[in-house]
Design a protein around this motif. Structure first.
Motif, PDB file in Angstrom:
ATOM      1  N   PHE A 195      -3.589 -34.050 -14.132  1.00 26.97           N
ATOM      2  CA  PHE A 195      -2.494 -34.910 -13.676  1.00 26.97           C
ATOM      3  C   PHE A 195      -1.174 -34.209 -13.972  1.00 26.97           C
ATOM      4  O   PHE A 195      -0.974 -33.686 -15.074  1.00 26.97           O
ATOM      5  CB  PHE A 195      -2.547 -36.260 -14.392  1.00 26.97           C
ATOM      6  N   LYS A 196      -0.284 -34.184 -12.979  1.00 29.05           N
ATOM      7  CA  LYS A 196       0.991 -33.490 -13.186  1.00 29.05           C
ATOM      8  C   LYS A 196       2.046 -34.003 -12.216  1.00 29.05           C
ATOM      9  O   LYS A 196       1.729 -34.598 -11.177  1.00 29.05           O
ATOM     10  CB  LYS A 196       0.822 -31.988 -12.983  1.00 29.05           C
ATOM     11  N   LEU A 197       3.309 -33.774 -12.604  1.00 28.58           N
ATOM     12  CA  LEU A 197       4.407 -33.992 -11.668  1.00 28.58           C
ATOM     13  C   LEU A 197       4.317 -32.875 -10.647  1.00 28.58           C
ATOM     14  O   LEU A 197       4.487 -31.701 -10.982  1.00 28.58           O
ATOM     15  CB  LEU A 197       5.752 -33.960 -12.399  1.00 28.58           C
ATOM     16  N   PHE A 198       4.028 -33.236  -9.401  1.00 30.94           N
ATOM     17  CA  PHE A 198       3.670 -32.244  -8.390  1.00 30.94           C
ATOM     18  C   PHE A 198       4.878 -31.665  -7.678  1.00 30.94           C
ATOM     19  O   PHE A 198       5.013 -30.459  -7.512  1.00 30.94           O
ATOM     20  CB  PHE A 198       2.721 -32.896  -7.384  1.00 30.94           C
ATOM     21  N   LYS A 199       5.778 -32.536  -7.278  1.00 28.73           N
ATOM     22  CA  LYS A 199       6.875 -32.058  -6.436  1.00 28.73           C
ATOM     23  C   LYS A 199       8.051 -33.013  -6.514  1.00 28.73           C
ATOM     24  O   LYS A 199       7.878 -34.229  -6.498  1.00 28.73           O
ATOM     25  CB  LYS A 199       6.407 -31.942  -4.984  1.00 28.73           C
ATOM     26  N   THR A 200       9.235 -32.456  -6.618  1.00 29.41           N
ATOM     27  CA  THR A 200      10.453 -33.253  -6.528  1.00 29.41           C
ATOM     28  C   THR A 200      11.398 -32.575  -5.546  1.00 29.41           C
ATOM     29  O   THR A 200      11.269 -31.395  -5.249  1.00 29.41           O
ATOM     30  CB  THR A 200      11.157 -33.374  -7.890  1.00 29.41           C
ATOM     31  N   GLY A 201      12.345 -33.326  -5.074  1.00 31.02           N
ATOM     32  CA  GLY A 201      13.292 -32.765  -4.117  1.00 31.02           C
ATOM     33  C   GLY A 201      13.259 -33.532  -2.831  1.00 31.02           C
ATOM     34  O   GLY A 201      12.307 -34.274  -2.562  1.00 31.02           O
ATOM     35  N   GLY A 202      14.278 -33.342  -2.023  1.00 38.38           N
ATOM     36  CA  GLY A 202      14.352 -34.121  -0.803  1.00 38.38           C
ATOM     37  C   GLY A 202      14.605 -35.574  -1.137  1.00 38.38           C
ATOM     38  O   GLY A 202      15.610 -35.925  -1.739  1.00 38.38           O
TER      39      GLY A 202
ATOM     40  N   SER B 106       6.826 -23.521   7.450  1.00 36.79           N
ATOM     41  CA  SER B 106       8.110 -22.877   7.190  1.00 36.79           C
ATOM     42  C   SER B 106       7.933 -21.582   6.412  1.00 36.79           C
ATOM     43  O   SER B 106       8.626 -20.587   6.656  1.00 36.79           O
ATOM     44  CB  SER B 106       9.027 -23.830   6.417  1.00 36.79           C
ATOM     45  N   ASP B 107       6.972 -21.563   5.474  1.00 37.35           N
ATOM     46  CA  ASP B 107       6.705 -20.345   4.699  1.00 37.35           C
ATOM     47  C   ASP B 107       6.283 -19.195   5.603  1.00 37.35           C
ATOM     48  O   ASP B 107       6.558 -18.026   5.314  1.00 37.35           O
ATOM     49  CB  ASP B 107       5.611 -20.608   3.663  1.00 37.35           C
ATOM     50  N   LEU B 108       5.577 -19.514   6.685  1.00 39.27           N
ATOM     51  CA  LEU B 108       5.117 -18.482   7.614  1.00 39.27           C
ATOM     52  C   LEU B 108       6.235 -17.987   8.531  1.00 39.27           C
ATOM     53  O   LEU B 108       6.190 -16.857   9.009  1.00 39.27           O
ATOM     54  CB  LEU B 108       3.973 -19.025   8.472  1.00 39.27           C
ATOM     55  N   LEU B 109       7.209 -18.853   8.768  1.00 38.09           N
ATOM     56  CA  LEU B 109       8.257 -18.536   9.740  1.00 38.09           C
ATOM     57  C   LEU B 109       9.499 -17.891   9.129  1.00 38.09           C
ATOM     58  O   LEU B 109      10.190 -17.121   9.786  1.00 38.09           O
ATOM     59  CB  LEU B 109       8.684 -19.810  10.476  1.00 38.09           C
ATOM     60  N   GLU B 110       9.783 -18.228   7.890  1.00 33.10           N
ATOM     61  CA  GLU B 110      11.068 -17.804   7.346  1.00 33.10           C
ATOM     62  C   GLU B 110      11.052 -16.379   6.812  1.00 33.10           C
ATOM     63  O   GLU B 110       9.993 -15.783   6.594  1.00 33.10           O
ATOM     64  CB  GLU B 110      11.533 -18.769   6.259  1.00 33.10           C
ATOM     65  N   THR B 111      12.249 -15.859   6.585  1.00 38.35           N
ATOM     66  CA  THR B 111      12.405 -14.511   6.049  1.00 38.35           C
ATOM     67  C   THR B 111      11.786 -14.433   4.661  1.00 38.35           C
ATOM     68  O   THR B 111      12.077 -15.273   3.809  1.00 38.35           O
ATOM     69  CB  THR B 111      13.902 -14.145   5.977  1.00 38.35           C
ATOM     70  N   PRO B 112      10.922 -13.445   4.418  1.00 40.28           N
ATOM     71  CA  PRO B 112      10.270 -13.348   3.094  1.00 40.28           C
ATOM     72  C   PRO B 112      11.295 -13.158   1.978  1.00 40.28           C
ATOM     73  O   PRO B 112      12.353 -12.553   2.171  1.00 40.28           O
ATOM     74  CB  PRO B 112       9.383 -12.103   3.242  1.00 40.28           C
ATOM     75  N   GLY B 113      10.963 -13.716   0.811  1.00 40.24           N
ATOM     76  CA  GLY B 113      11.803 -13.509  -0.368  1.00 40.24           C
ATOM     77  C   GLY B 113      12.946 -14.487  -0.519  1.00 40.24           C
ATOM     78  O   GLY B 113      13.811 -14.293  -1.386  1.00 40.24           O
ATOM     79  N   ARG B 114      12.977 -15.555   0.295  1.00 39.80           N
ATOM     80  CA  ARG B 114      14.075 -16.523   0.160  1.00 39.80           C
ATOM     81  C   ARG B 114      14.007 -17.211  -1.191  1.00 39.80           C
ATOM     82  O   ARG B 114      12.956 -17.655  -1.626  1.00 39.80           O
ATOM     83  CB  ARG B 114      14.005 -17.568   1.280  1.00 39.80           C
ATOM     84  N   GLN B 115      15.161 -17.318  -1.849  1.00 37.23           N
ATOM     85  CA  GLN B 115      15.241 -17.996  -3.128  1.00 37.23           C
ATOM     86  C   GLN B 115      15.365 -19.508  -2.911  1.00 37.23           C
ATOM     87  O   GLN B 115      15.805 -19.958  -1.848  1.00 37.23           O
ATOM     88  CB  GLN B 115      16.438 -17.478  -3.921  1.00 37.23           C
ATOM     89  N   PRO B 116      14.980 -20.316  -3.925  1.00 39.97           N
ATOM     90  CA  PRO B 116      14.954 -21.781  -3.760  1.00 39.97           C
ATOM     91  C   PRO B 116      16.279 -22.385  -3.282  1.00 39.97           C
ATOM     92  O   PRO B 116      16.284 -23.354  -2.532  1.00 39.97           O
ATOM     93  CB  PRO B 116      14.600 -22.267  -5.165  1.00 39.97           C
ATOM     94  N   LYS B 117      17.394 -21.842  -3.712  1.00 42.61           N
ATOM     95  CA  LYS B 117      18.690 -22.421  -3.348  1.00 42.61           C
ATOM     96  C   LYS B 117      19.257 -21.870  -2.039  1.00 42.61           C
ATOM     97  O   LYS B 117      20.288 -22.323  -1.557  1.00 42.61           O
ATOM     98  CB  LYS B 117      19.711 -22.171  -4.474  1.00 42.61           C
ATOM     99  N   GLN B 118      18.602 -20.878  -1.475  1.00 43.54           N
ATOM    100  CA  GLN B 118      19.097 -20.275  -0.237  1.00 43.54           C
ATOM    101  C   GLN B 118      18.733 -21.131   0.970  1.00 43.54           C
ATOM    102  O   GLN B 118      17.692 -21.804   0.990  1.00 43.54           O
ATOM    103  CB  GLN B 118      18.506 -18.875  -0.051  1.00 43.54           C
ATOM    104  N   ARG B 119      19.597 -21.113   1.982  1.00 41.95           N
ATOM    105  CA  ARG B 119      19.319 -21.811   3.220  1.00 41.95           C
ATOM    106  C   ARG B 119      18.175 -21.110   3.957  1.00 41.95           C
ATOM    107  O   ARG B 119      18.023 -19.891   3.854  1.00 41.95           O
ATOM    108  CB  ARG B 119      20.562 -21.826   4.124  1.00 41.95           C
TER     109      ARG B 119
END
Length: 491
Positions: free
Chosen positions: A51-58, A146-159
């Motif tokens: 059991f864990k906190l899985f995801k936050t955001g949005g 989105s992971d398949l489409l976006e530029t590799p190496g994007r940081q969490p805070k980057q658009r």
């Protein structure tokens, strides 16, 4: 690019403070354990393994529980985040309804996999009264589209940014997966605009207002009072578009901070909103872009985008999540091609709107080819002839080429409205918007098109808006639970 209406920074800071504090509160040992026990109890007799906190955001915080029977999926317990969701109870009810509706109708249309709902409830039924909740099956996946489409190496805070090096073949294949979902949604419709309600076994109707993501955001970050959000169900497309036009006006009137830069900027913003409303009220103008006044009204998800599409190791779609802002809407929304082909919205494109359009149009041609393949497959399965007027791809091409795309985008995006209106809508309907003096002064040429009462409203609010911009006070109207939590924070 044209300046846009910024978020009220005082409201934004308050929203962020509440979110961060609440997420910390969830990790309190007693609260965390209570959540785990609550989820385990409702998944009994299965034995939990982790059991864990899985995801936050949005908009939500999610907890994941996995079980010892590894062949079965895990369970997700999800809460809307206070300070972020302004209508949490309504949001949960609407999301549950649309997920159940899609699940029921997938046997009658092309498949869209959504999480199976085990249980949902109101705030007073939740552990520690944390808020309304949904317990649903976890969709096992490798990553998001989105992971398949976006530029590799994007940081969490980057658009997000579409990978410029992705091959045409791969891009078309991924777009084909997304087009299948878009096409499937277009086949689900109702005879009114609003949120769905189940009235009996396999019986559904539009029972509530259409709650959009923009309505939530202009209360949260535009400080519009909650009571100003429309409560109606709509029988005609023009009625709903007029309601959206009115919301643009109300938003400008009520946002205290970051709404205007000067007296002229205030007038300019009012002129744009009054003229946008004119596009709906004037029958001759309206007929140029509304083709289906009386429906059908397809299912529309404001938050549908590649990030919410889950894929497996073979890069095939295994499910779609986050249906909270989904309702039946004017078919013109569906006829507009998706904004997310580049992953980034036009108002955030660093090189400006014209550059966004140039990149978008190239990708749009690939997406339309993928949509045409999807249509051919669908109609071959049904053994029906495919007329050009039945092709969603044809309507999307027309929407982009005619400029209808931008009307739909402006109608749904309050904070991007000004940039889109002056660059992509005004000149199409009201003639050249080039000024001998300054491009930003073209609004003065449009004053003659306003009604006397509109000019009075504009004059009334100019001084008021300038005064409000100096106070930096917060005028906020969140839901009762958020208010209660704010009081706890300040105690």
């Amino acid at each position: 690019m044209e300046s846009r209406l910024s978020f009220d920074d005082v409201a934004w800071e308050k929203s962020d403070d509440i979110e961060e504090s609440w997420l910390d509160f969830l990790l309190d040992e007693d609260i965390y354990n209570e959540i785990g026990l609550f989820l385990a109890e409702h998944c009994s007799p299965r034995q939990w393994a982790d059991f864990k906190l899985f995801k936050t955001g949005g908009f939500n915080a999610s907890f994941l529980m996995t079980f010892t029977d590894t062949d079965a999926s895990g369970a997700i317990l999800r809460f809307p985040i206070p300070g972020v969701h302004m209508f949490p109870e309504e949001k949960v009810r609407n999301e549950v309804s649309i997920m159940q509706f899609i699940t029921e109708r997938t046997s009658q249309t092309m498949s869209i996999t959504v999480p199976l709902i085990f249980r949902w409830g109101e705030r007073n039924e939740s552990p520690s009264k944390l808020g309304p909740f949904i317990i649903m099956a976890y969709i096992d996946h490798e990553r998001s589209m989105s992971d398949l489409l976006e530029t590799p190496g994007r940081q969490p805070k980057q658009r997000p940014e579409l990978n410029p090096d992705i091959s045409t073949t791969k891009l078309k294949a991924l777009y084909r997966e997304l087009a299948n979902i878009v096409f499937s949604l277009s086949t689900l419709s109702a005879n009114q605009i609003g949120s769905l309600k189940q009235t009996g076994k396999s019986a559904w109707e539009v029972g509530y207002r259409p709650l959009s993501i923009s309505m939530n955001e202009i209360v949260r970050l535009g400080t519009l009072p909650r009571w100003k959000i429309p409560t109606a169900i709509y029988d005609r497309a023009s009625s709903y578009f007029e309601a959206l036009a009115e919301l643009h006006i109300s938003h400008l009137q009520h946002q205290r901070n970051n709404a205007i830069d000067s007296a002229d900027d205030c007038r300019r913003k009012f002129v744009a909103r009054f003229l946008f409303r004119k596009l709906v009220r004037d029958r001759e103008l309206r007929d140029k872009w509304i083709s289906y006044e009386h429906g059908p009204f397809p299912v529309w998800c404001d938050d549908f985008r590649p990030q919410n599409v889950m894929v497996d190791k073979a890069e095939r779609v295994v499910g779609v999540v986050d249906w909270e802002f989904t309702y039946t809407a004017p078919i013109e929304f569906t006829h507009a091609p998706p904004w997310w082909l580049l992953l980034e919205k036009p108002e955030y494109w660093t090189k400006g709107l014209d550059d966004w359009c140039a990149h978008y149009e190239r990708r749009l041609q690939i997406f339309l080819q993928a949509m045409m393949d999807c249509e051919e497959d669908a109609y071959q399965t049904r053994n029906e002839p495919l007329e050009e007027s039945q092709r969603l791809s044809s309507w999307m091409r027309h929407s982009w080429e005619s400029g209808d795309f931008w009307i739909m985008y402006a109608a749904r995006n309050n904070f991007a409205f000004d940039a889109i209106y002056w660059n992509k809508i005004d000149q199409r309907f009201f003639g050249s918007n080039k000024s001998d003096d300054n491009i930003y002064d073209v609004w003065k040429k449009r004053l003659r098109l306003l009604e006397p009462e509109e000019k009075e409203i504009m004059d009334k609010y100019v001084d008021l808006k300038l005064q409000e911009n100096e106070t930096r006070l917060l005028s906020w109207d969140p839901d009762p639970y958020t208010l209660e939590y704010m009081a706890k924070m300040e105690a």
